[in-house]
Design a protein around this motif. Structure first.
Motif, short mmCIF file in Angstrom:
data_model
loop_
_atom_site.label_atom_id
_atom_site.label_comp_id
_atom_site.label_asym_id
_atom_site.label_seq_id
_atom_site.Cartn_x
_atom_site.Cartn_y
_atom_site.Cartn_z
N ALA A 45 -4.34 -4.53 -1.64
CA ALA A 45 -4.09 -5.40 -0.47
C ALA A 45 -3.26 -4.64 0.56
O ALA A 45 -2.43 -3.82 0.18
N PRO A 46 -3.48 -4.89 1.85
CA PRO A 46 -2.73 -4.14 2.87
C PRO A 46 -1.23 -4.42 2.78
O PRO A 46 -0.42 -3.51 2.76
N ARG A 137 4.96 -6.96 -1.99
CA ARG A 137 4.47 -6.65 -0.65
C ARG A 137 3.11 -7.30 -0.39
O ARG A 137 2.73 -7.50 0.76
N ALA A 138 2.38 -7.63 -1.48
CA ALA A 138 1.10 -8.33 -1.30
C ALA A 138 1.32 -9.79 -0.91
O ALA A 138 0.42 -10.43 -0.41
N ASP A 162 8.36 2.03 1.72
CA ASP A 162 7.59 2.64 2.81
C ASP A 162 8.53 3.37 3.78
O ASP A 162 8.23 4.44 4.27
N SER A 245 6.60 1.60 11.25
CA SER A 245 5.61 1.26 10.22
C SER A 245 4.23 1.07 10.85
O SER A 245 3.23 1.46 10.25
N ARG A 249 0.99 3.10 9.68
CA ARG A 249 -0.22 2.41 9.23
C ARG A 249 -1.43 2.95 10.00
O ARG A 249 -2.47 3.26 9.43
N ALA A 255 -0.75 4.79 4.03
CA ALA A 255 -1.66 4.72 2.87
C ALA A 255 -1.50 5.96 2.00
O ALA A 255 -1.47 5.86 0.76
N ARG A 258 1.74 5.67 0.08
CA ARG A 258 1.63 4.69 -1.01
C ARG A 258 0.79 5.23 -2.16
O ARG A 258 1.11 4.98 -3.33
#
Ligand SMILES: Nc1nc2c(ncn2[C@@H]2O[C@H](COP(=O)(O)OP(=O)(O)OP(=O)(O)O)[C@@H](O)[C@H]2O)c(=O)[nH]1
Ligand SMILES: [Mg+2]
Length: 314
Positions: A45-46, A137-138, A162, A245, A249, A255, A258
């Protein structure tokens, strides 16, 4: 105990109770297939932003977290907090004297607070901190991970956050010395807390800017003065973090960061379960695309089964 939510939607609609149960399973039954499926879904999930908040004891991290929670809730944003408790301080002592608790109104579904004991490594993060941050975070717009420390913790908190914010306080020689000694990982933002103290806070900020400019890649990090007491600088700091952020992104850097965290977490788990030899054998076979959560759980299940089989024949 109630079963774990069947999927991410059930976790989201299950409220704080469902999240609390799922986080407990991280510590008591990390290889539960339902938990692993939830982690996989959450990882894909983003999700919201994970902010690592670190700095020496008493610098004002929890007070700052409370102030940020109030501001974000006023804007309708949701916040989750993971407070990492160094086990060394469980025993008490002066440090615990005037610690600020992080407020969470049990009736407000938009705020969730969880404490985690830092195991093994002194001042280090709990093994469950990364998967917990992934789950949170989801579900929430912002996740704040509060951890005490100077030096080492910047690197460690980058394993689950992040963006990393380092807090320093006016007149704190220790923070400055750490900066001057060569920062291993430059934080994304440095906040001088207790700005209501006036001149000493501005002086600390100027000193820190000077120290950061000497660090190899320190020129990019901003230093700002904030006060949780008066609210000074808080909106600007939040805006700066949101900008950082969004840029990461958009560029794909978030990404990449992460997936690097997920891989590092998997390797740490494999090392923990199978040692140096096991890691050397397994690491090259961990594909970039496979889920670290499934891979680790599956490896542990198979190793346990093989061990049982072997023991039968002894
Ligand atoms: N004057 C002033 N005092 C503050 C401010 N923020 C925090 N404090 C005080 O600093 C002390 C420590 O604050 P905490 O928020 O508990 O600090 P912390 O960094 O979370 O501390 P640990 O979790 O123990 O590492 C408390 O007495 C707070 O009241 C501020 O903006 N201004
Ligand atoms: Mg605190």
């Amino acid at each position: 105990m109630k079963p774990l939510p069947a999927d991410l939607a059930a976790l989201a609609s299950g409220g704080k109770g469902a999240l609390a149960r799922t986080l407990s399973a991280l510590e008591t039954a990390p290889d539960d297939p339902r938990l692993v499926a939830l982690l996989d879904a959450a990882l894909a999930a983003p999700g919201g932003l994970v902010l690592g908040l670190t700095g020496p004891p008493g610098v004002g991290k929890s007070t700052l977290t409370n102030a940020l929670i109030a501001r974000l809730r006023a804007r309708g944003q949701t916040v989750a907090v993971i407070a990492i408790d160094p086990s060394s301080r469980r025993s008490g002592g002066a440090l615990l004297g005037d610690r600020t608790r992080i407020d969470s109104d049990p009736g407000d579904a938009g705020v969730f607070v969880r404490s985690m004991a830092a195991r093994r490594r002194l001042g280090g993060l709990a093994d469950a901190a990364f998967p917990a941050a992934v789950l949170m975070r989801a579900l929430y717009d912002l996740v704040i991970v509060e951890t005490v420390g100077v030096g080492q913790s910047e690197t460690e908190i980058a394993d689950c956050a992040d963006l990393v914010v380092f807090c320093a306080q006016p007149g704190a020689g220790d923070a400055l010395q750490f900066m001057k000694a060569g920062v291993t990982e430059v934080p994304d933002l440095v906040l001088v807390t207790k700005g209501d103290l006036g001149a000493p806070a501005r002086r600390a900020a100027a000193d820190l800017r000077g120290a950061l400019s000497l660090a190899a890649d320190g020129a990019g990090a901003e230093v700002a003065v904030v006060s949780a007491q008066t609210g000074e600088g808080l909106d600007a700091a939040m805006a700066h973090l949101a900008e950082l952020s969004a840029a990461r992104r958009a560029s794909g850097a978030l990404a990449a960061h992460r997936s690097g965290q997920a891989r590092a977490w998997a390797e740490a788990q494999i090392y923990e379960s199978f040692g140096r030899v096991g890691l050397a054998l397994i690491a090259p076979r961990l594909s970039a695309t496979c889920s670290p959560f499934s891979a680790v759980a599956e490896l542990r299940r198979r190793a346990a089964a093989a061990l049982h089989e072997t023991l039968k024949n002894i």
